[in-house]
Design a protein around this motif. Sequence first.
Motif, PDB file in Angstrom:
ATOM      1  N   ILE A 128      34.458  86.292   2.512  1.00 30.32           N
ATOM      2  CA  ILE A 128      35.842  86.535   2.925  1.00 30.32           C
ATOM      3  C   ILE A 128      36.342  85.495   3.924  1.00 30.32           C
ATOM      4  O   ILE A 128      37.442  85.624   4.452  1.00 30.32           O
ATOM      5  CB  ILE A 128      36.013  87.955   3.493  1.00 30.32           C
ATOM      6  CG1 ILE A 128      35.177  88.166   4.761  1.00 30.32           C
ATOM      7  CG2 ILE A 128      35.657  89.001   2.443  1.00 30.32           C
ATOM      8  CD1 ILE A 128      35.435  89.501   5.446  1.00 30.32           C
ATOM      9  N   GLY A 129      35.533  84.452   4.178  1.00 32.73           N
ATOM     10  CA  GLY A 129      36.032  83.325   4.967  1.00 32.73           C
ATOM     11  C   GLY A 129      35.641  83.299   6.427  1.00 32.73           C
ATOM     12  O   GLY A 129      36.454  82.919   7.285  1.00 32.73           O
ATOM     13  N   PHE A 130      34.391  83.637   6.739  1.00 35.56           N
ATOM     14  CA  PHE A 130      33.927  83.664   8.128  1.00 35.56           C
ATOM     15  C   PHE A 130      34.217  82.349   8.856  1.00 35.56           C
ATOM     16  O   PHE A 130      34.805  82.343   9.946  1.00 35.56           O
ATOM     17  CB  PHE A 130      32.425  83.966   8.164  1.00 35.56           C
ATOM     18  CG  PHE A 130      31.773  83.772   9.510  1.00 35.56           C
ATOM     19  CD1 PHE A 130      31.947  84.702  10.518  1.00 35.56           C
ATOM     20  CD2 PHE A 130      30.994  82.642   9.773  1.00 35.56           C
ATOM     21  CE1 PHE A 130      31.353  84.528  11.773  1.00 35.56           C
ATOM     22  CE2 PHE A 130      30.400  82.460  11.006  1.00 35.56           C
ATOM     23  CZ  PHE A 130      30.576  83.402  12.012  1.00 35.56           C
ATOM     24  N   SER A 131      33.816  81.222   8.285  1.00 36.86           N
ATOM     25  CA  SER A 131      33.977  79.937   8.981  1.00 36.86           C
ATOM     26  C   SER A 131      35.448  79.583   9.164  1.00 36.86           C
ATOM     27  O   SER A 131      35.835  79.016  10.195  1.00 36.86           O
ATOM     28  CB  SER A 131      33.258  78.821   8.213  1.00 36.86           C
ATOM     29  OG  SER A 131      33.784  78.677   6.909  1.00 36.86           O
ATOM     30  N   THR A 132      36.293  79.923   8.198  1.00 38.15           N
ATOM     31  CA  THR A 132      37.726  79.656   8.319  1.00 38.15           C
ATOM     32  C   THR A 132      38.331  80.461   9.462  1.00 38.15           C
ATOM     33  O   THR A 132      39.182  79.965  10.224  1.00 38.15           O
ATOM     34  CB  THR A 132      38.446  79.990   7.004  1.00 38.15           C
ATOM     35  OG1 THR A 132      37.868  79.221   5.948  1.00 38.15           O
ATOM     36  CG2 THR A 132      39.931  79.678   7.083  1.00 38.15           C
ATOM     37  N   ILE A 133      37.895  81.705   9.609  1.00 40.18           N
ATOM     38  CA  ILE A 133      38.369  82.551  10.707  1.00 40.18           C
ATOM     39  C   ILE A 133      37.938  81.969  12.045  1.00 40.18           C
ATOM     40  O   ILE A 133      38.733  81.888  12.999  1.00 40.18           O
ATOM     41  CB  ILE A 133      37.842  83.988  10.539  1.00 40.18           C
ATOM     42  CG1 ILE A 133      38.499  84.644   9.320  1.00 40.18           C
ATOM     43  CG2 ILE A 133      38.087  84.813  11.791  1.00 40.18           C
ATOM     44  CD1 ILE A 133      37.858  85.953   8.908  1.00 40.18           C
ATOM     45  N   VAL A 134      36.682  81.548  12.140  1.00 36.95           N
ATOM     46  CA  VAL A 134      36.191  80.969  13.401  1.00 36.95           C
ATOM     47  C   VAL A 134      36.998  79.733  13.779  1.00 36.95           C
ATOM     48  O   VAL A 134      37.436  79.583  14.932  1.00 36.95           O
ATOM     49  CB  VAL A 134      34.693  80.616  13.278  1.00 36.95           C
ATOM     50  CG1 VAL A 134      34.245  79.755  14.453  1.00 36.95           C
ATOM     51  CG2 VAL A 134      33.853  81.886  13.211  1.00 36.95           C
ATOM     52  N   ASN A 153      40.079  78.729  12.790  1.00 35.38           N
ATOM     53  CA  ASN A 153      41.508  78.919  13.055  1.00 35.38           C
ATOM     54  C   ASN A 153      41.811  79.887  14.192  1.00 35.38           C
ATOM     55  O   ASN A 153      42.837  79.755  14.857  1.00 35.38           O
ATOM     56  CB  ASN A 153      42.208  79.395  11.779  1.00 35.38           C
ATOM     57  CG  ASN A 153      42.310  78.312  10.729  1.00 35.38           C
ATOM     58  OD1 ASN A 153      42.953  77.293  10.934  1.00 35.38           O
ATOM     59  ND2 ASN A 153      41.645  78.511   9.609  1.00 35.38           N
ATOM     60  N   CYS A 154      40.915  80.850  14.418  1.00 35.99           N
ATOM     61  CA  CYS A 154      41.187  81.873  15.432  1.00 35.99           C
ATOM     62  C   CYS A 154      40.475  81.635  16.760  1.00 35.99           C
ATOM     63  O   CYS A 154      40.958  82.079  17.808  1.00 35.99           O
ATOM     64  CB  CYS A 154      40.813  83.247  14.895  1.00 35.99           C
ATOM     65  SG  CYS A 154      41.704  83.720  13.396  1.00 35.99           S
ATOM     66  N   LEU A 155      39.338  80.938  16.734  1.00 36.24           N
ATOM     67  CA  LEU A 155      38.573  80.729  17.965  1.00 36.24           C
ATOM     68  C   LEU A 155      38.517  79.274  18.403  1.00 36.24           C
ATOM     69  O   LEU A 155      38.243  78.997  19.575  1.00 36.24           O
ATOM     70  CB  LEU A 155      37.142  81.255  17.782  1.00 36.24           C
ATOM     71  CG  LEU A 155      37.003  82.759  17.539  1.00 36.24           C
ATOM     72  CD1 LEU A 155      35.545  83.135  17.311  1.00 36.24           C
ATOM     73  CD2 LEU A 155      37.582  83.548  18.705  1.00 36.24           C
ATOM     74  N   THR A 156      38.754  78.348  17.484  1.00 33.86           N
ATOM     75  CA  THR A 156      38.684  76.925  17.844  1.00 33.86           C
ATOM     76  C   THR A 156      40.075  76.308  17.927  1.00 33.86           C
ATOM     77  O   THR A 156      40.527  75.927  19.005  1.00 33.86           O
ATOM     78  CB  THR A 156      37.826  76.155  16.820  1.00 33.86           C
ATOM     79  OG1 THR A 156      36.539  76.776  16.727  1.00 33.86           O
ATOM     80  CG2 THR A 156      37.638  74.705  17.272  1.00 33.86           C
ATOM     81  N   LEU A 157      40.782  76.231  16.804  1.00 31.30           N
ATOM     82  CA  LEU A 157      42.135  75.659  16.815  1.00 31.30           C
ATOM     83  C   LEU A 157      43.144  76.595  17.460  1.00 31.30           C
ATOM     84  O   LEU A 157      44.128  76.153  18.036  1.00 31.30           O
ATOM     85  CB  LEU A 157      42.572  75.335  15.380  1.00 31.30           C
ATOM     86  CG  LEU A 157      41.711  74.323  14.623  1.00 31.30           C
ATOM     87  CD1 LEU A 157      42.255  74.125  13.217  1.00 31.30           C
ATOM     88  CD2 LEU A 157      41.660  72.996  15.369  1.00 31.30           C
ATOM     89  N   ARG A 158      42.936  77.893  17.320  1.00 33.54           N
ATOM     90  CA  ARG A 158      43.799  78.924  17.909  1.00 33.54           C
ATOM     91  C   ARG A 158      45.253  78.775  17.462  1.00 33.54           C
ATOM     92  O   ARG A 158      46.190  78.945  18.246  1.00 33.54           O
ATOM     93  CB  ARG A 158      43.713  78.891  19.448  1.00 33.54           C
ATOM     94  CG  ARG A 158      42.316  79.137  19.982  1.00 33.54           C
ATOM     95  CD  ARG A 158      42.208  78.805  21.458  1.00 33.54           C
ATOM     96  NE  ARG A 158      40.862  78.961  21.932  1.00 33.54           N
ATOM     97  CZ  ARG A 158      40.367  80.089  22.441  1.00 33.54           C
ATOM     98  NH1 ARG A 158      41.135  81.156  22.530  1.00 33.54           N
ATOM     99  NH2 ARG A 158      39.114  80.153  22.838  1.00 33.54           N
ATOM    100  N   ASP A 159      45.412  78.483  16.208  1.00 35.00           N
ATOM    101  CA  ASP A 159      46.760  78.385  15.653  1.00 35.00           C
ATOM    102  C   ASP A 159      47.160  79.755  15.112  1.00 35.00           C
ATOM    103  O   ASP A 159      46.489  80.285  14.214  1.00 35.00           O
ATOM    104  CB  ASP A 159      46.789  77.351  14.525  1.00 35.00           C
ATOM    105  CG  ASP A 159      48.140  77.280  13.856  1.00 35.00           C
ATOM    106  OD1 ASP A 159      49.084  76.755  14.480  1.00 35.00           O
ATOM    107  OD2 ASP A 159      48.254  77.768  12.708  1.00 35.00           O
TER     108      ASP A 159
END
Length: 367
Positions: free
Chosen positions: A194-200, A202-208
């Motif tokens: 379901i996209g674990f790395s994409t969530i990390v 966009n939500c924890l690194t780029l914070r967009d």
Amino acid sequence: MPRTSLTTRLARTAVATALTVAAGLGATVALTAPTARAATTPHVVQLGDSYSAGNGTGTYEERSCYRSPDNYGSQVAASIGASYTDVACSGGVVADLLHPRDLGNAFTKSATYSIDPAAHPDQKSEWLKRAQGERLCGVPAQPDFSYRYTFAAGAGVNDLYTGTVSCQLVTRAQIDAVTRDTDHVFVTIGGNDIGFSTIVVNCLTLRDPSSCKQALDAATAKAPQMVESTKDALRAVEQKSGGHAQVYLLSYPFLINSESYGIPEVAPVYDAGTALNDLQRLGDQLQAQGVAELNAEPGADNYHFVGTVKQAWGGRVHGLDPHVVADNSKAWLVPVGTPGRDTAEFVHPTQPGWDATAGALRTAVGS
């Protein structure tokens, strides 16, 4: 045969010792059937993704799958005196339980062999046979790893033939490790589907906020199908064991230590924290429901959902601090960007986290 841990040797030694003692007492004490069964070494097979393989422990047998002797499965296997086979792999998805998987990128190797064209008119085929025989691509780090050789180019001058091969590391389908001698199967799976790395990212690194919301919405939409695929895979695993194995599907810990946090931090427009926590709760709910549905099938009662992992972690206490200036002194997850750590270790359990997950599973298994 996939890798078998030190636990195997220790368990076999214990069994041999027990049988020797029993033989010595044979004149006065008969070895009853229940005792004989108790002396049989149980066997554990570890399947799944990075939260099963060992990412974050810092101790690895190799860094393609990041299998660690300190992961939760190895600990629980040792506590029940079981032999242990680990085929979990970092980045794993549900499909990898049932199908082979390419690991990393292919690379090329070249070599020149003396091949008499009179004896071997097809020099290319003979070259490839020798390249494979001499393990030109290398020796795989794990028993369930192999290299796929793809001929790339070649040219012969008289009896000298120079060829180049593309080498792709491949791991077998994880289910191949399960046999009728498998007593317990441990697994975490679904996060990458379901996209674990994409969530990390966009939500924890780029914070967009826009990209984060898109990633979490997409994951929420994919979750029901992911669970259906998981059910199919676990059913196949159980059938492969001849209906013998107890299958334990574990939940994931909370990733952050707060119920909500807004992004961007200076002027929040999206509550990423609430959405992320809601997604994790939904995942637990759907996986628990999926396991219940498996057990409701005729003759099936060997499936278990270990939903106590978050509780064993103290709830959110040991999740990551999602703030830009973070206090991760209590975190049991490797913070993004931690010096000296591989990217594949970010947002994965440190050893206390692995120990806590082992504790939750140990209780579920009843050891």
